[in-house]
Design an enzyme around this catalytic site. Structure first.
Site, mmCIF file in Angstrom:
data_model
loop_
_atom_site.group_PDB
_atom_site.id
_atom_site.type_symbol
_atom_site.label_atom_id
_atom_site.label_comp_id
_atom_site.label_asym_id
_atom_site.label_seq_id
_atom_site.Cartn_x
_atom_site.Cartn_y
_atom_site.Cartn_z
ATOM 1 N N TYR A 17 51.070 -69.078 39.050
ATOM 2 C CA TYR A 17 51.715 -69.641 40.235
ATOM 3 C C TYR A 17 53.039 -70.296 39.848
ATOM 4 O O TYR A 17 53.178 -70.843 38.746
ATOM 5 C CB TYR A 17 50.811 -70.696 40.886
ATOM 6 C CG TYR A 17 49.537 -70.143 41.478
ATOM 7 C CD1 TYR A 17 49.489 -69.668 42.779
ATOM 8 C CD2 TYR A 17 48.361 -70.111 40.723
ATOM 9 C CE1 TYR A 17 48.320 -69.171 43.327
ATOM 10 C CE2 TYR A 17 47.185 -69.626 41.257
ATOM 11 C CZ TYR A 17 47.167 -69.153 42.564
ATOM 12 O OH TYR A 17 46.004 -68.665 43.092
ATOM 13 N N GLU A 18 53.968 -70.298 40.784
ATOM 14 C CA GLU A 18 55.319 -70.784 40.500
ATOM 15 C C GLU A 18 55.358 -72.246 40.073
ATOM 16 O O GLU A 18 56.219 -72.646 39.287
ATOM 17 C CB GLU A 18 56.204 -70.578 41.735
ATOM 18 C CG GLU A 18 57.662 -70.883 41.511
ATOM 19 C CD GLU A 18 58.525 -70.534 42.706
ATOM 20 O OE1 GLU A 18 59.627 -71.079 42.818
ATOM 21 O OE2 GLU A 18 58.093 -69.718 43.544
#
Length: 283
Positions: free
Chosen positions: A49-50
């Site tokens: 995930y970012e």
């Protein structure tokens, strides 16, 4: 079997994820696609995930890229700059992204919609911008794009290039020094597009059941090229749909419903309890 457009898009995207890949995902359909793949055919894949969660096995559906659920049972809980640095270093095998506009070379706009007589300084609509999408489009080994097929989205010329696809086609990415492989496929609610290996131009490769070529062409703002043998996308399996609904029991993504609003504390508690209980069946 009955299935919705959202379920079909999740299924089609998940099947393009391979085992042992590092997969950079966002929330919504990309998240569901990544989890479905990791539970069925890509069991050794690592979801990233970012905001910095690496290899999470979330205990409920994350609401955003920075939700604490994106680090549940994670291999690493690091920061945004670190995972985007890994993208730029070429460590990400596949990224799943979207956009407000796309052109025939897979370039994406998530910055502004101009409209007639408007300018960048005073656009018709100002969008969220790049976030990490430019990094992913520039440096991931493969890019999967998910977008709803509409003529206002599939345009001849972008109002702004936020994230590069194949830029002007052919060897343009190499000339600009981009290290990633560029877009591999565009998954829509009606079909899947791919890119010609020589010209790098988008072409229609697969149709969803019941969708015609003319229907797709009418939603594209340029003269669309076609595969010599246009295939039909296989619909979601019962197992895929089961996993999707255990991840998203409230239909936040799959049913376009909102589990967030003006609930009381007790109502919100029951929502969270149902989410945790549902996804626990996958752990």
């Amino acid at each position: 079997m009955n299935y919705t457009t959202q379920e079909f898009m999740v299924s089609a995207c998940s099947r393009l994820i391979k085992d042992n890949e590092c997969v950079f995902i966002g929330v919504g359909i990309p998240l569901l696609a990544g989890v479905v793949a990791s539970k069925i055919h890509a069991t050794n894949s690592v979801l990233i995930y970012e905001a910095g969660g690496v290899g999470a096995v979330s205990r409920r559906l994350p609401w955003s890229i920075s939700d604490n659920a994106t680090t549940d049972n994670a291999l690493v809980a690091t920061e945004l700059w670190r995972v985007l640095g890994d993208v730029q270093r070429g460590f990400i095998d596949v990224a799943v992204i979207g956009g407000a506009q796309i052109d025939k070379f897979g370039n994406l706009n998530t910055t502004v919609i101009m409209g007639p007589g408007n300018s960048y300084q005073k656009p018709k609509s100002r969008l969220p911008g790049s976030g990490g999408a430019n990094d992913l489009a520039s440096s991931a080994k493969r890019v999967l794009i998910i977008m709803k097929l509409e003529k206002r989205k599939f345009v001849e010329k972008l109002d702004y290039i936020t994230s590069p696809g194949f830029i002007t086609g052919r060897e343009a990415r190499e000339e600009f020094g981009l290290k990633g492989g560029g877009p591999e496929a565009v998954i829509t609610n009606k079909c899947i597009f791919r890119f010609d290996p020589s010209s790098k131009e988008m072409y229609l490769d697969e149709l969803f059941p019941g969708v015609t070529v003319e229907e797709v062409k009418s939603d594209v703002g340029w003269e669309l090229k076609l595969a010599e043998d246009i295939k039909t996308v296989n619909p979601p399996t019962a197992k895929e749909i089961e996993i999707m609904h255990k991840i998203d029991p409230l239909g936040v993504v799959l049913g376009s419903k909102s589990a967030q609003g003006n609930q009381s504390f007790d109502e919100y508690y029951e929502i969270m309890k149902k989410c945790y209980e549902s996804i626990a069946l996958l752990l």
